[in-house]
Design a protein around this motif. Structure first.
Motif, PDB file in Angstrom:
ATOM      1  N   PHE A  97       0.840  -1.191   0.000  1.00 40.92           N
ATOM      2  CA  PHE A  97       0.000   0.000   0.000  1.00 40.92           C
ATOM      3  C   PHE A  97       0.878   1.244   0.000  1.00 40.92           C
ATOM      4  O   PHE A  97       1.873   1.307   0.724  1.00 40.92           O
ATOM      5  CB  PHE A  97      -0.896   0.044   1.240  1.00 40.92           C
ATOM      6  N   PHE A  98       0.481   2.217  -0.795  1.00 42.34           N
ATOM      7  CA  PHE A  98       1.125   3.521  -0.755  1.00 42.34           C
ATOM      8  C   PHE A  98       0.271   4.416   0.128  1.00 42.34           C
ATOM      9  O   PHE A  98      -0.957   4.268   0.196  1.00 42.34           O
ATOM     10  CB  PHE A  98       1.263   4.106  -2.162  1.00 42.34           C
ATOM     11  N   THR A 127       3.021  10.512  -3.756  1.00 36.01           N
ATOM     12  CA  THR A 127       3.240  10.489  -5.192  1.00 36.01           C
ATOM     13  C   THR A 127       3.972   9.202  -5.537  1.00 36.01           C
ATOM     14  O   THR A 127       5.020   8.901  -4.966  1.00 36.01           O
ATOM     15  CB  THR A 127       4.073  11.705  -5.634  1.00 36.01           C
ATOM     16  N   VAL A 128       3.398   8.449  -6.448  1.00 37.76           N
ATOM     17  CA  VAL A 128       4.024   7.199  -6.864  1.00 37.76           C
ATOM     18  C   VAL A 128       4.851   7.493  -8.109  1.00 37.76           C
ATOM     19  O   VAL A 128       4.323   7.827  -9.161  1.00 37.76           O
ATOM     20  CB  VAL A 128       2.976   6.113  -7.147  1.00 37.76           C
ATOM     21  N   ASN A 129       6.158   7.390  -7.952  1.00 33.68           N
ATOM     22  CA  ASN A 129       7.074   7.583  -9.065  1.00 33.68           C
ATOM     23  C   ASN A 129       8.096   6.458  -9.020  1.00 33.68           C
ATOM     24  O   ASN A 129       8.010   5.567  -8.172  1.00 33.68           O
ATOM     25  CB  ASN A 129       7.720   8.976  -9.007  1.00 33.68           C
ATOM     26  N   ASP A 139      11.093   0.350  -4.444  1.00 34.31           N
ATOM     27  CA  ASP A 139      11.158  -0.508  -3.257  1.00 34.31           C
ATOM     28  C   ASP A 139      10.184  -1.680  -3.338  1.00 34.31           C
ATOM     29  O   ASP A 139      10.373  -2.687  -2.668  1.00 34.31           O
ATOM     30  CB  ASP A 139      10.881   0.305  -1.992  1.00 34.31           C
ATOM     31  N   THR A 140       9.141  -1.555  -4.150  1.00 33.23           N
ATOM     32  CA  THR A 140       8.144  -2.613  -4.244  1.00 33.23           C
ATOM     33  C   THR A 140       8.736  -3.913  -4.782  1.00 33.23           C
ATOM     34  O   THR A 140       8.540  -4.967  -4.167  1.00 33.23           O
ATOM     35  CB  THR A 140       6.935  -2.147  -5.080  1.00 33.23           C
ATOM     36  N   PRO A 141       9.456  -3.910  -5.906  1.00 35.67           N
ATOM     37  CA  PRO A 141      10.071  -5.173  -6.342  1.00 35.67           C
ATOM     38  C   PRO A 141      11.061  -5.733  -5.313  1.00 35.67           C
ATOM     39  O   PRO A 141      11.171  -6.949  -5.167  1.00 35.67           O
ATOM     40  CB  PRO A 141      10.794  -4.803  -7.645  1.00 35.67           C
ATOM     41  N   LYS A 142      11.730  -4.860  -4.572  1.00 40.33           N
ATOM     42  CA  LYS A 142      12.646  -5.333  -3.521  1.00 40.33           C
ATOM     43  C   LYS A 142      11.881  -6.049  -2.417  1.00 40.33           C
ATOM     44  O   LYS A 142      12.302  -7.102  -1.940  1.00 40.33           O
ATOM     45  CB  LYS A 142      13.449  -4.170  -2.952  1.00 40.33           C
ATOM     46  N   ARG A 143      10.730  -5.468  -2.005  1.00 39.59           N
ATOM     47  CA  ARG A 143       9.902  -6.121  -0.978  1.00 39.59           C
ATOM     48  C   ARG A 143       9.315  -7.416  -1.519  1.00 39.59           C
ATOM     49  O   ARG A 143       9.186  -8.402  -0.790  1.00 39.59           O
ATOM     50  CB  ARG A 143       8.800  -5.171  -0.505  1.00 39.59           C
ATOM     51  N   SER A 182      10.008   2.466 -16.159  1.00 39.19           N
ATOM     52  CA  SER A 182      11.175   3.346 -16.069  1.00 39.19           C
ATOM     53  C   SER A 182      12.462   2.524 -16.074  1.00 39.19           C
ATOM     54  O   SER A 182      12.464   1.340 -15.724  1.00 39.19           O
ATOM     55  CB  SER A 182      11.115   4.193 -14.796  1.00 39.19           C
ATOM     56  N   ILE A 183      13.527   3.143 -16.465  1.00 36.66           N
ATOM     57  CA  ILE A 183      14.828   2.468 -16.504  1.00 36.66           C
ATOM     58  C   ILE A 183      15.200   1.964 -15.110  1.00 36.66           C
ATOM     59  O   ILE A 183      15.660   0.833 -14.962  1.00 36.66           O
ATOM     60  CB  ILE A 183      15.907   3.407 -17.078  1.00 36.66           C
ATOM     61  N   LYS A 184      14.985   2.795 -14.077  1.00 36.11           N
ATOM     62  CA  LYS A 184      15.319   2.376 -12.701  1.00 36.11           C
ATOM     63  C   LYS A 184      14.560   1.120 -12.301  1.00 36.11           C
ATOM     64  O   LYS A 184      15.130   0.188 -11.733  1.00 36.11           O
ATOM     65  CB  LYS A 184      14.989   3.488 -11.705  1.00 36.11           C
ATOM     66  N   THR A 185      13.253   1.106 -12.582  1.00 37.81           N
ATOM     67  CA  THR A 185      12.437  -0.061 -12.220  1.00 37.81           C
ATOM     68  C   THR A 185      12.882  -1.285 -13.001  1.00 37.81           C
ATOM     69  O   THR A 185      13.045  -2.371 -12.439  1.00 37.81           O
ATOM     70  CB  THR A 185      10.944   0.213 -12.462  1.00 37.81           C
TER      71      THR A 185
END
Length: 153
Positions: free
Chosen positions: A16-17, A22-24, A30-34, A63-66
């Motif tokens: 949950f956010f 703001t979701v960016n 952090d979500t894929p890490k969790r 995004s590239i980071k994700t």
């Protein structure tokens, strides 16, 4: 806003956010890490490098980071057509039945809503999640046959 990850054995992670957050890419990363940590915890027998991740094409997901974070786990991200909500399994499989179950109930605060969502997800039998994955495979195959479009008729 809730983000959920599930497979044939049930829910792996509901994230949950906070209200107004703001979701960016920076907050979403952090979500894929969790998810990675949660998979290791709840499914230690799972081949962690054999994950197929279906993301829609939201900027935070593409995004590239994700994408770099997901690649670091050796996961495969399935491509998602530009606008195809019929391939977003939460949209057609989870949210409708969840909305029906939680309808007409009053919650005092966000924590009560989160708790109700988690409880509902945990109460669903494995067959519910298996059916969702089977439906996704069927819809995905139809979309591929139609050149990337799936429209429920």
């Amino acid at each position: 806003m809730a983000t959920d990850f599930w497979g044939t054995q049930g829910v792996i992670l509901v994230d949950f956010f906070s209200r107004g957050e703001t979701v960016n890419s920076d907050s979403y990363i952090d979500t894929p890490k969790r998810l990675w940590a949660r998979v290791l915890q709840v499914r230690p027998d799972m081949d962690i490098g054999n994950v197929l991740l279906l993301h829609d094409n939201a900027r935070t997901h593409t995004s590239i980071k994700t994408m770099e974070a997901i690649a670091s786990f050796c996961w495969t991200t399935l491509p998602h057509p530009s606008y195809s909500p019929d391939l977003a399994s939460p949209d057609y499989h989870l949210f409708g039945p969840m909305q029906q179950a939680l309808r007409r109930k009053h919650y005092e605060n966000d924590e009560e809503v989160k708790s109700a969502v988690r409880t509902w997800l945990k109460e669903q039998p494995i067959q519910f999640y298996e059916a969702g994955i089977r439906a996704l495979v069927k819809r995905w195959n139809i979309a591929l046959e139609r050149g990337g479009d799936y429209v429920e008729k």
